[in-house]
Each structure stands twice: as C-alpha cells, then as structure tokens.
Design a protein around this motif. Structure first.
Motif: not given
Lengths: 361, 127
Positions: B1, B35-40, B62-66
C-alpha cells in the motif's frame, strides 16, 4: 514465540493483524467503523478460529461438564447450547464458554468453546478432573482441527439460507444443527457475540476457505468484534475477568443468570455464599458525557474524586456516536443514571452509569 | 500500500507533517499515521496562545482502537487550532494534509526546520 495461525490465514487480502491470545488474527479489513456498521445494518463475517473447541464424549460427558461449568448442562437436549462460566473453588471466573450438546449423528456428545489461548488449559482441566473423579469420558482438543466463523447481521439468515441444506427457521437461538454449508459438512449454531441475528459455523479446518469464500459479505476483524460486543455489554476474557488480573465471580460480572446453584460444580459453595450475601461490586455500563474515550484501566471516581473502580473496556460506540465503557463499581453506584467521573489523562470527565446493552437489541 | 507524501512538506519520524508559510508552521499527522490509527474519534489539542516545544507532545489523537500522542515538530506559540476536529475528528482520516490539520505555530526558531525529514526520507521510512 510463534503465533498460531487460523486455517483462513491464506485467504486474507492484506488485513491488519494482531496477536490475540497467542493467535495471529485480523484486527480490521477495511475500517472498524465500516465493518461495525455492516454487521448492524446488513451482514458481516468473522473468522473466530482462535476460539477453542473441545469435545467431550462418553458415558460421563454430561456429568463431567456439569461439574466444571456453572450452568445446568443436564437441561440441554441434543442440539441445544448454553452460556456458562468456568470457575475455580473460590467461584472466580477462569473462563466463559458456550456448551453445545451436539445434534444426533455427530460423533461427539458435547462441545464447549473456551476463549482464545485457553483451549490447552481447559482440555487439561476436563481431563484431570475426569481422572480425579473417576469418570469415563473422552476429552479432545479440536481447536486445530476445526475452523469457526461467525456470520452476523440482519441479512445473515438470507445469506446463509442460499448456501445451506438446513432449514434455518428451525434453529432457534442457542440451538445447533448439523448440515452442509457451501457443500461442507458443518455445525451451524444460532449463537454470536454481536447482538445481531446470526450464526456461528464450525467446519473442518481443511474446508474453511471454501466456506468462508462462499459467504459473500463484509469480512470483519477483532476491532469490530470488540466494538459490537461492547455495545451489548458482553464480557471479554482478559478484560472483564482474568483469574489474577481481574478476579471476578459471575455475579460481579453480571452473568449471575448462568449460575445454577442447584447443580454441583467447582465453585458452587463459594458462589452460593456470594449470592446469599450479595456481591459488593458489579459490572455496569458507563456513558461519558464529556469529550474523550474511556479505556481499559482508567480510574472511575465519585463526583468528589474518591476512587470507586476502573474501566475494564471502553470505546467510542460507532452506533451511538458516544463514548461508552464497562466498569466494576460498588453496588451502591450501579443504579442507572448515577453520576460518576472517569479520569482521562489526569482529568476527571463527567459520566453516568447505564444499563446494558447500550443499544436497543 | 502506498501513502500520500506531499513533496512540499517536512516530516517527523513520529508521523507529523509541517507546512511552512512566512514564519508560521501548520502541523498535522500524515496519511500513513491516519491509516495506522484507523477511524479517528477524538482529538485533544492545546489552546491558542499555548507554547509548544519541538519534540514534545502537544496533543492526543484517539481512534476506535488506539490512543496516540502527537508531537510538535517545531517550537513556538500556537496561533490557531483546528476546532473543526472537535466535532468532526474524521477529517483527520479523510483529508490529513488539508481539512484535517491540527495547529498553526508561530516559529520560535526557523533553524529547527532543518532537523526535519524531507518527503523522500519520510517516504523511505514508511515503505
């Protein structure tokens, strides 16, 4: 340490992977939000092959499983399933599990599903207690032999109906049947971890790719699985309970309904005492009113700043667009709408307790 | 990617970008970082008038996961924060180099810019 790999590892097209209970599993394929929404509105599929699969057969299979799980295994007819906790002598949860009494025509009598990475320990637990109690049962760890997938969402029945010879309407919630899916001999259970209508499907690992590919819908990772289960207030092993880091009874974890005190099982006497005296703390939902995201480990205080407990899991709910969490609090604080604070990076944020599930399901 | 790495920006190894214009630096996080963070889902930023120091954290994404700290590439006074992110944190995902910007900083020391990575060096790091 080498991570265990799902039999489906070869079919993934560039997902983000993570170590989950010793397994390398996909976290997200597209985005957690997109996958979450697909399950709530349409359908999503999950590879849950990291979950353990242990079968129990023989004359004492029921008695053995009855004495190692909190629920009443004797109440299961063939093709029934039930949720239960597995507790130690003190009533502390070692695991939670679904126990399936397998349908007629299946080689084994019972199958139970321990959490990721617990399969070895639970197989050993069943085998050693069998020996100690002098029971006759065969306990087999099938985790490597079986793949497990979950198909969840309002369109799941339609999608699965096109691929199976089973009459899905005849499978009620917490029932399991044997049939083919995409030509693959499978067990199809109406169980799941998202709150949606859906199925969990077990098949031989060698056939997993064929079945997965035939179920044509959004692939979902562990990220969406976590936000979906959290909106339902469902427990996650290692977060809401852990034998050393978060030792909790089923009553504290708010799954007291899985404890059948009129059966004999390891931990029964301790749990009878908890039930009689009442648990001092209980798992409760929280909604944050201030901006921020509550996370695992954050302190929860009363309005004056006195510590009450801590968050076990938290996220921004994709369905509600609001920050939600689970936390153990003294039972005086578990009434819905009780004001509390969640301390985020040193700042107390306004929150209130909420009944779970957080969403209307 | 492959990720978007505009040639006219400078970068930190920790995935923040800087666009300079006449003594002011605009700061955000890169396409790779979002992209690494995902949905902010949440962005915490300093206030206008606050001082930031190169290499220090100035906020949290903060994203959903981190949860991720974000670091100041340069030192100076915050002259503007992107308040749109408080209601639409997803702008960080949708347009990290544009509408998803985070801070404007009045540069205290322009020579700090020389310590930052060029596009080529940052691209090498993320490949």
């Amino acid at each position: 340490m080498t991570l265990r790999e799902s039999p489906l590892a070869g079919v993934y097209d560039d997902p983000t992977l993570t170590d989950f209970g010793g397994w390398e599993m996909p976290v997200e394929f597209d985005s957690i939000r997109a996958e979450h929404t697909a399950v709530r509105e349409v359908c999503g599929k999950f590879d849950v092959s990291h979950m353990g699969q242990v079968t129990v057969s023989g004359p004492d299979a029921m008695a053995l499983t009855q004495r190692l799980t909190t629920n009443d295994v004797s109440s299961l007819d063939r093709g029934d399933a039930q949720y239960a906790a597995i507790t130690d002598d003190d009533g502390i949860m070692l695991d939670d599990t679904v126990v399936y009494r397998l349908p007629a025509g299946t080689d084994d009598d019972y199958l139970f599903v321990p959490n990721a990475g617990h399969d070895g320990e639970m197989t050993e637990r069943w085998a050693s207690h069998r020996d100690e109690w002098g029971l006759t049962a065969t306990v087999t760890n099938r985790t490597e032999a079986y793949a497990m997938m979950a198909l969840q969402g309002p369109d799941a029945p339609t999608l699965l109906a096109a691929e199976t010879d089973l009459a899905l309407d005849d499978i009620a919630r917490f029932e399991v049947a044997r049939g083919t899916v995409a030509g693959v001999d499978s067990l199809v259970a109406r169980t799941g971890y998202t709150g949606e209508v859906g199925f969990e499907i077990l098949c031989p690992s060698a056939d997993a790719e064929r079945l997965w590919t035939a179920l044509d819908c959004q692939p979902c990772g562990l990220g969406a699985r976590d936000t979906l289960r959290l909106e339902m207030g469902f427990l996650l092993s290692g977060q809401e309970f852990h034998p050393t880091d978060e030792p909790r009874t089923p009553y504290e974890a708010d799954i007291g309904w899985t404890v059948a005190l009129d059966t004999e099982f390891v931990g029964r006497d301790a749990l009878a005492a908890v039930q009689r005296e009442g648990a001092r703390e209980r798992l409760v939902g929280l909604e944050l009113l201030d901006r921020g995201v509550p996370r695992h480990g954050y302190e929860v205080t009363d309005e004056a700043g006195e510590p009450l407990g801590h968050v076990t899991s938290g996220t921004m709910s994709p369905t509600l667009g609001a920050p939600i969490a689970l936390a153990y609090l003294p039972t005086d604080y578990t009434e819905p709408d009780t004001p509390v604070r969640v301390v985020i990076r040193g700042e107390p944020k306004e929150a209130r307790t909420r009944a779970t599930p957080f969403i209307d399901r | 990617m492959s990720f978007d790495v505009p040639d006219d920006l400078r970068y930190l190894e920790s995935h923040e970008w800087v666009r300079t214009d006449d003594g002011t630096a605009r700061v955000g996080i890169t396409d790779f970082a979002q992209d690494e963070l995902g949905d902010v889902v949440f962005v915490e930023l300093p206030n206008e008038g606050d001082e930031v120091a190169a290499g220090d954290e100035f906020g949290v994404v903060e994203s959903i996961k981190a949860v991720s700290d974000v670091y100041a590439p340069v030192s100076g006074t915050v002259t503007a924060v992107n308040e749109a992110l408080f209601d639409q944190p997803e702008l960080v995902n949708e347009d990290p180099f544009g509408e998803g910007w985070m801070l404007d900083v009045e540069l205290a020391d322009e020579s700090e810019l020389d310590d930052l990575l060029g596009a080529e060096a940052y691209r090498d790091q993320t490949e």
